[in-house]
Design a protein around this motif. Structure first.
Motif, PDB file in Angstrom:
ATOM      1  N   VAL A 201      37.410  54.515  46.644  1.00  0.00           N
ATOM      2  CA  VAL A 201      38.808  55.348  47.625  1.00  0.00           C
ATOM      3  C   VAL A 201      40.256  54.587  47.141  1.00  0.00           C
ATOM      4  O   VAL A 201      40.747  54.893  46.678  1.00  0.00           O
ATOM      5  CB  VAL A 201      38.815  54.343  48.458  1.00  0.00           C
ATOM      6  N   CYS A 202      39.661  53.240  46.176  1.00  0.00           N
ATOM      7  CA  CYS A 202      40.543  52.665  45.226  1.00  0.00           C
ATOM      8  C   CYS A 202      40.979  53.451  44.412  1.00  0.00           C
ATOM      9  O   CYS A 202      42.618  53.572  43.787  1.00  0.00           O
ATOM     10  CB  CYS A 202      40.559  51.634  45.150  1.00  0.00           C
ATOM     11  N   ARG A 203      40.274  53.767  43.401  1.00  0.00           N
ATOM     12  CA  ARG A 203      39.931  54.746  42.547  1.00  0.00           C
ATOM     13  C   ARG A 203      40.971  55.821  42.722  1.00  0.00           C
ATOM     14  O   ARG A 203      42.141  56.569  42.102  1.00  0.00           O
ATOM     15  CB  ARG A 203      38.832  55.437  42.198  1.00  0.00           C
ATOM     16  N   LEU A 204      40.891  56.255  43.803  1.00  0.00           N
ATOM     17  CA  LEU A 204      42.203  57.955  43.991  1.00  0.00           C
ATOM     18  C   LEU A 204      43.730  57.134  43.677  1.00  0.00           C
ATOM     19  O   LEU A 204      43.968  58.213  43.719  1.00  0.00           O
ATOM     20  CB  LEU A 204      42.125  58.289  46.008  1.00  0.00           C
ATOM     21  N   ARG A 205      43.604  55.907  44.622  1.00  0.00           N
ATOM     22  CA  ARG A 205      45.536  55.809  43.913  1.00  0.00           C
ATOM     23  C   ARG A 205      45.863  54.285  42.205  1.00  0.00           C
ATOM     24  O   ARG A 205      46.595  53.995  42.999  1.00  0.00           O
ATOM     25  CB  ARG A 205      45.861  54.944  45.534  1.00  0.00           C
ATOM     26  N   HIS A 206      44.342  54.516  41.530  1.00  0.00           N
ATOM     27  CA  HIS A 206      44.075  53.540  40.803  1.00  0.00           C
ATOM     28  C   HIS A 206      45.320  52.053  41.048  1.00  0.00           C
ATOM     29  O   HIS A 206      45.936  51.469  40.913  1.00  0.00           O
ATOM     30  CB  HIS A 206      45.318  54.036  40.110  1.00  0.00           C
ATOM     31  N   THR A 207      44.341  52.112  42.167  1.00  0.00           N
ATOM     32  CA  THR A 207      44.125  50.271  43.383  1.00  0.00           C
ATOM     33  C   THR A 207      44.483  49.579  42.345  1.00  0.00           C
ATOM     34  O   THR A 207      42.895  49.209  41.958  1.00  0.00           O
ATOM     35  CB  THR A 207      44.099  50.128  44.248  1.00  0.00           C
ATOM     36  N   PRO A 208      45.120  48.294  41.477  1.00  0.00           N
ATOM     37  CA  PRO A 208      44.999  46.661  41.087  1.00  0.00           C
ATOM     38  C   PRO A 208      44.149  45.972  41.659  1.00  0.00           C
ATOM     39  O   PRO A 208      43.520  46.196  43.151  1.00  0.00           O
ATOM     40  CB  PRO A 208      46.385  45.897  40.553  1.00  0.00           C
ATOM     41  N   ILE A 209      42.517  45.776  41.304  1.00  0.00           N
ATOM     42  CA  ILE A 209      41.498  45.377  41.657  1.00  0.00           C
ATOM     43  C   ILE A 209      41.278  44.049  41.282  1.00  0.00           C
ATOM     44  O   ILE A 209      41.255  44.049  39.980  1.00  0.00           O
ATOM     45  CB  ILE A 209      40.357  46.632  41.460  1.00  0.00           C
ATOM     46  N   MET A 210      41.461  42.655  41.782  1.00  0.00           N
ATOM     47  CA  MET A 210      41.075  40.928  41.303  1.00  0.00           C
ATOM     48  C   MET A 210      39.351  41.154  41.800  1.00  0.00           C
ATOM     49  O   MET A 210      39.328  41.469  42.547  1.00  0.00           O
ATOM     50  CB  MET A 210      41.901  40.812  41.884  1.00  0.00           C
ATOM     51  N   THR A 211      38.608  40.360  41.476  1.00  0.00           N
ATOM     52  CA  THR A 211      37.382  40.109  41.395  1.00  0.00           C
ATOM     53  C   THR A 211      37.196  39.035  42.064  1.00  0.00           C
ATOM     54  O   THR A 211      37.589  38.134  40.897  1.00  0.00           O
ATOM     55  CB  THR A 211      36.066  40.804  40.208  1.00  0.00           C
ATOM     56  N   PHE A 212      36.594  38.516  42.855  1.00  0.00           N
ATOM     57  CA  PHE A 212      35.979  37.141  43.140  1.00  0.00           C
ATOM     58  C   PHE A 212      34.765  37.375  43.251  1.00  0.00           C
ATOM     59  O   PHE A 212      33.987  37.627  43.658  1.00  0.00           O
ATOM     60  CB  PHE A 212      36.535  36.490  44.145  1.00  0.00           C
ATOM     61  N   ILE A 213      33.621  36.436  42.447  1.00  0.00           N
ATOM     62  CA  ILE A 213      32.304  36.250  42.279  1.00  0.00           C
ATOM     63  C   ILE A 213      32.135  35.022  42.841  1.00  0.00           C
ATOM     64  O   ILE A 213      32.450  34.071  42.228  1.00  0.00           O
ATOM     65  CB  ILE A 213      31.552  36.033  41.043  1.00  0.00           C
ATOM     66  N   ASN A 214      31.171  35.058  44.081  1.00  0.00           N
ATOM     67  CA  ASN A 214      31.116  34.157  45.741  1.00  0.00           C
ATOM     68  C   ASN A 214      29.355  33.896  45.144  1.00  0.00           C
ATOM     69  O   ASN A 214      28.689  34.189  44.102  1.00  0.00           O
ATOM     70  CB  ASN A 214      31.463  34.639  46.281  1.00  0.00           C
ATOM     71  N   LYS A 215      29.460  32.590  45.622  1.00  0.00           N
ATOM     72  CA  LYS A 215      28.238  31.690  45.960  1.00  0.00           C
ATOM     73  C   LYS A 215      27.530  31.695  44.537  1.00  0.00           C
ATOM     74  O   LYS A 215      26.304  31.563  44.593  1.00  0.00           O
ATOM     75  CB  LYS A 215      27.327  33.448  46.945  1.00  0.00           C
ATOM     76  N   LEU A 216      28.270  31.057  43.604  1.00  0.00           N
ATOM     77  CA  LEU A 216      28.016  30.270  42.907  1.00  0.00           C
ATOM     78  C   LEU A 216      26.882  29.005  42.754  1.00  0.00           C
ATOM     79  O   LEU A 216      26.093  28.633  42.168  1.00  0.00           O
ATOM     80  CB  LEU A 216      29.109  29.702  41.050  1.00  0.00           C
ATOM     81  N   ASP A 217      27.532  28.293  43.653  1.00  0.00           N
ATOM     82  CA  ASP A 217      26.434  27.151  44.608  1.00  0.00           C
ATOM     83  C   ASP A 217      24.915  28.104  44.870  1.00  0.00           C
ATOM     84  O   ASP A 217      23.599  27.288  44.977  1.00  0.00           O
ATOM     85  CB  ASP A 217      26.927  26.499  46.024  1.00  0.00           C
ATOM     86  N   ARG A 218      24.653  29.094  44.693  1.00  0.00           N
ATOM     87  CA  ARG A 218      23.661  29.022  44.664  1.00  0.00           C
ATOM     88  C   ARG A 218      22.598  29.922  43.351  1.00  0.00           C
ATOM     89  O   ARG A 218      23.654  30.386  42.486  1.00  0.00           O
ATOM     90  CB  ARG A 218      23.453  30.384  45.991  1.00  0.00           C
ATOM     91  N   GLU A 219      21.488  29.941  42.993  1.00  0.00           N
ATOM     92  CA  GLU A 219      20.767  30.233  42.189  1.00  0.00           C
ATOM     93  C   GLU A 219      21.711  31.866  42.346  1.00  0.00           C
ATOM     94  O   GLU A 219      20.639  32.633  42.672  1.00  0.00           O
ATOM     95  CB  GLU A 219      19.150  30.773  42.307  1.00  0.00           C
ATOM     96  N   GLY A 220      21.598  32.533  40.762  1.00  0.00           N
ATOM     97  CA  GLY A 220      22.232  33.767  41.332  1.00  0.00           C
ATOM     98  C   GLY A 220      21.966  35.640  40.102  1.00  0.00           C
ATOM     99  O   GLY A 220      20.870  34.010  39.153  1.00  0.00           O
ATOM    100  N   ARG A 221      22.739  35.660  39.399  1.00  0.00           N
ATOM    101  CA  ARG A 221      22.098  36.521  38.469  1.00  0.00           C
ATOM    102  C   ARG A 221      22.783  36.043  37.844  1.00  0.00           C
ATOM    103  O   ARG A 221      24.108  35.045  37.779  1.00  0.00           O
ATOM    104  CB  ARG A 221      22.559  38.063  38.820  1.00  0.00           C
ATOM    105  N   GLU A 222      23.037  36.069  36.247  1.00  0.00           N
ATOM    106  CA  GLU A 222      23.107  35.506  35.057  1.00  0.00           C
ATOM    107  C   GLU A 222      25.008  35.508  34.837  1.00  0.00           C
ATOM    108  O   GLU A 222      24.671  37.835  35.276  1.00  0.00           O
ATOM    109  CB  GLU A 222      22.390  35.914  33.852  1.00  0.00           C
ATOM    110  N   PRO A 223      26.087  35.448  34.736  1.00  0.00           N
ATOM    111  CA  PRO A 223      27.203  35.465  34.823  1.00  0.00           C
ATOM    112  C   PRO A 223      27.122  37.500  34.429  1.00  0.00           C
ATOM    113  O   PRO A 223      28.136  38.133  34.420  1.00  0.00           O
ATOM    114  CB  PRO A 223      27.688  34.979  34.721  1.00  0.00           C
ATOM    115  N   LEU A 224      26.876  36.974  33.040  1.00  0.00           N
ATOM    116  CA  LEU A 224      27.022  37.916  31.844  1.00  0.00           C
ATOM    117  C   LEU A 224      26.474  39.525  32.281  1.00  0.00           C
ATOM    118  O   LEU A 224      26.983  40.455  32.641  1.00  0.00           O
ATOM    119  CB  LEU A 224      26.346  38.202  30.684  1.00  0.00           C
ATOM    120  N   ASP A 225      25.081  39.331  33.144  1.00  0.00           N
ATOM    121  CA  ASP A 225      24.797  40.668  33.665  1.00  0.00           C
ATOM    122  C   ASP A 225      25.622  41.457  34.944  1.00  0.00           C
ATOM    123  O   ASP A 225      26.092  42.475  35.360  1.00  0.00           O
ATOM    124  CB  ASP A 225      23.226  39.672  34.466  1.00  0.00           C
ATOM    125  N   LEU A 226      26.324  40.112  35.415  1.00  0.00           N
ATOM    126  CA  LEU A 226      26.936  40.445  36.361  1.00  0.00           C
ATOM    127  C   LEU A 226      28.287  41.192  36.153  1.00  0.00           C
ATOM    128  O   LEU A 226      28.807  42.257  36.928  1.00  0.00           O
ATOM    129  CB  LEU A 226      27.374  39.361  37.487  1.00  0.00           C
TER     130      LEU A 226
END
Ligand code: GDP
Length: 527
Positions: free
Chosen positions: A128-153
């Protein structure tokens, strides 16, 4: 030349958060409001939210209406900025309103769970954002947990969402080994300290990754960081504000919202880089937010704020000019002047009556059903804002009326509810049964309850095997031919527009292939 209301407009940021349920949207919202001084303690937004989600039956939902309205728009200030955060319902109250809210913002914040990566709802919202080329900022959350590798994300975001990533910070370890982040541009190491106020321990600026102090500070983890950043230099994109503003690149931050870690970095970058109110398209011309005459559009209707009064509140995005209480504006669809005497501005704490508001702000206008989604108000000029469409439903039910003498009331109810954006209705070209289409399942219950309470109609749903819909346009002769051949799957919607309903994606693709000269639209502008 000084532009009209320049200062007021430049300090405004109007945005929404997109995420999959449980990624941490509520938690981040709460932390943002804490930074904005709009709430005093963590837990306030969550309390509202749980009141909202604890509801399963209609009467309860009715009681909670006030809550969902107060959290529909949260206005707060941070540094010198005036921020409007628009809520995008995402759990069982996910609906077309969630999509349409994204048409009223200037940018979005995307929250990704580091354990799960990109999930389905995020993907839909991003489209839906893409319909208007809306700028997107990203927050990758829950780094206090064992998550996926950052590069992989980052790979996941780039491949699944087809958007370039520009990491701004980089995590040092994760889960039990999470030490903090390294800011790729300011070269600051921000230490994670869950015990400290706002999750942030020491902040130390180093001279870069070769700085020997890093070895002291990070011990064995420094090698990992150096290796990651070296890889990034080859693989990732440097932050490019133009590409961000064009919706082609997303700056990425890492953190742990529950520990408030990384949230302030994100918020600072957000106010510094996210766009202030942007120009908007109308059917005839582009309107700049700095134009003096007041204009704007409605993107959401909330009904029955007070069931006794059948009151509705229209959420209205101001696109240019200044709103002053009591002002007279032209309601373009009705072609007449109306006075906005009773408008509400949404502060994070509660609702207050507004006296003035500017481009980028959202006001709530009370009315008795005279305002529809997509309605434009101006100070005289005949303008019609575009880009606030209906979205193709994803769930369908057939409506069977139990008191057939009420079939006129059923029609009226379904059409009015469609105008409010609750659901969409489709009337078959052949046969008599109405089909209700929705983006989120809860909307079906809302419709049944409102039909009964407001229109005196008793009805039940029957399953129907459609999964998607498209609005069809094209040459008149071809359309007639299409309606003849595909009559069983052809419907008209609440505004009388031709729609094709399909039982599978395959079936839809096939039909589109067979009718190459017709156009099949996943969204439809309001007329
Ligand atoms: P929403 O559904 O996106 O609004 O997500 P919530 O904010 O309600 O968060 C979902 C769950 O994740 C809750 O139990 C939060 O406490 C938890 N959560 C949120 N942020 C973090 C985080 O940074 N780390 C961890 N471990 N849990 C988090």
């Amino acid at each position: 030349m000084k532009r009209y209301n320049e200062q007021e407009i430049e300090k405004r940021r109007t945005f929404a958060i997109i995420s999959h349920p449980d990624a941490g949207k509520t938690t981040i919202t709460e932390k943002l409001l804490l930074f904005g001084g709009a709430i005093q303690q963590a837990g306030e937004v969550r309390a509202r939210k749980s009141a909202r989600y604890a509801t399963s039956d209609w009467m309860e939902m009715e009681k909670q209406r006030g809550i969902s309205v107060t959290s529909s728009v949260m206005k707060f200030t941070y540094r010198d900025f005036e921020i409007n955060l628009l809520d995008t319902p995402g759990h069982n109250d996910f609906s077309e309103d969630t999509y349409r809210t994204l048409t009223a913002v200037d940018s979005v914040l995307m929250v990704i769970d580091s354990v799960k990566g990109v999930e389905s709802q995020t993907k839909k919202l991003l489209e839906v954002c893409r319909l208007r080329h809306t700028p997107i900022m990203t927050f990758i959350n829950k780094l206090d947990r064992e998550g996926r590798e950052p590069l992989d994300l980052l790979d996941d975001i780039e491949n699944t969402l087809k958007i370039q990533c520009a990491p701004m910070t980089w995590p040092i370890g994760m889960g039990k080994r999470f030490r903090g982040t390294y800011h790729l541009y300011t070269k600051e190491i921000t230490f994670y300290d869950p015990e400290a106020d706002r999750g942030v321990g020491e902040v130390i600026t180093v001279k870069g990754l070769d700085d020997p102090r890093l070895d002291e500070l990070l011990g064995s983890q420094v090698d990992e960081l150096r290796a990651d950043v070296e890889l990034l230099e080859g693989a990732a994109h440097p932050f490019d504000q133009e590409a961000y503003l064009a919706g082609l690149q997303t700056p990425v931050f890492f953190g742990s919202a529950i520990n408030t870690f990384g949230v302030q970095q994100l918020l600072d970058s957000f106010v510094d880089n996210a766009p202030s109110p942007l120009p908007r398209e109308t059917a005839t011309r582009t309107v700049s937010p700095y134009e003096e005459p007041f204009t704007g559009f409605t993107f959401k209707i909330q009904a029955n704020m007070d069931p006794a009064h059948r009151d509705r509140i229209a959420f209205f995005r101001i696109c240019s000019g200044k709103f002053v209480r009591g002002m007279k504006v032209k309601h373009i669809r009705l072609g007449r002047e109306v006075q906005i005497a009773n408008a509400t501005i949404f502060m994070a704490q509660d609702r207050t009556n507004v006296d003035v508001a500017y481009a980028g702000d959202i006001i709530g206008i009370h009315n008795h059903g005279t305002i529809k989604i997509g309605d434009t108000f101006t100070q005289g000029e005949d303008l019609k804002y575009t880009g606030i469409p209906n979205f193709a439903p994803e769930h369908f039910r057939k409506v069977r009326i139990l008191n057939p003498l009420k079939s006129k009331a059923l029609e009226k109810g379904l059409v009015q509810l469609a105008e409010e954006g609750t659901t969409q209705v489709f009337r078959p070209l052949m046969g008599a049964d109405w089909i209700v289409g929705a983006v989120g399942m809860l909307q079906f219950d809302v419709v049944m309850n409102r039909l009964e309470n407001e229109y005196g109609v008793k009805a039940v749903y029957e399953p129907v095997s459609y999964v998607t819909a498209r609005w069809v346009t094209g040459d008149r002769k071809q359309l007639d031919e299409f309606q003849k051949k595909e009559a069983m799957a052809c419907y008209t919607d609440g505004e009388g527009k031709l729609a094709y309903l399909a039982g599978s994606q395959w079936r839809l693709d096939n039909t589109m292939e067979n009718w190459k000269d017709l156009e099949f639209h996943a969204t439809r502008e309001h007329s």
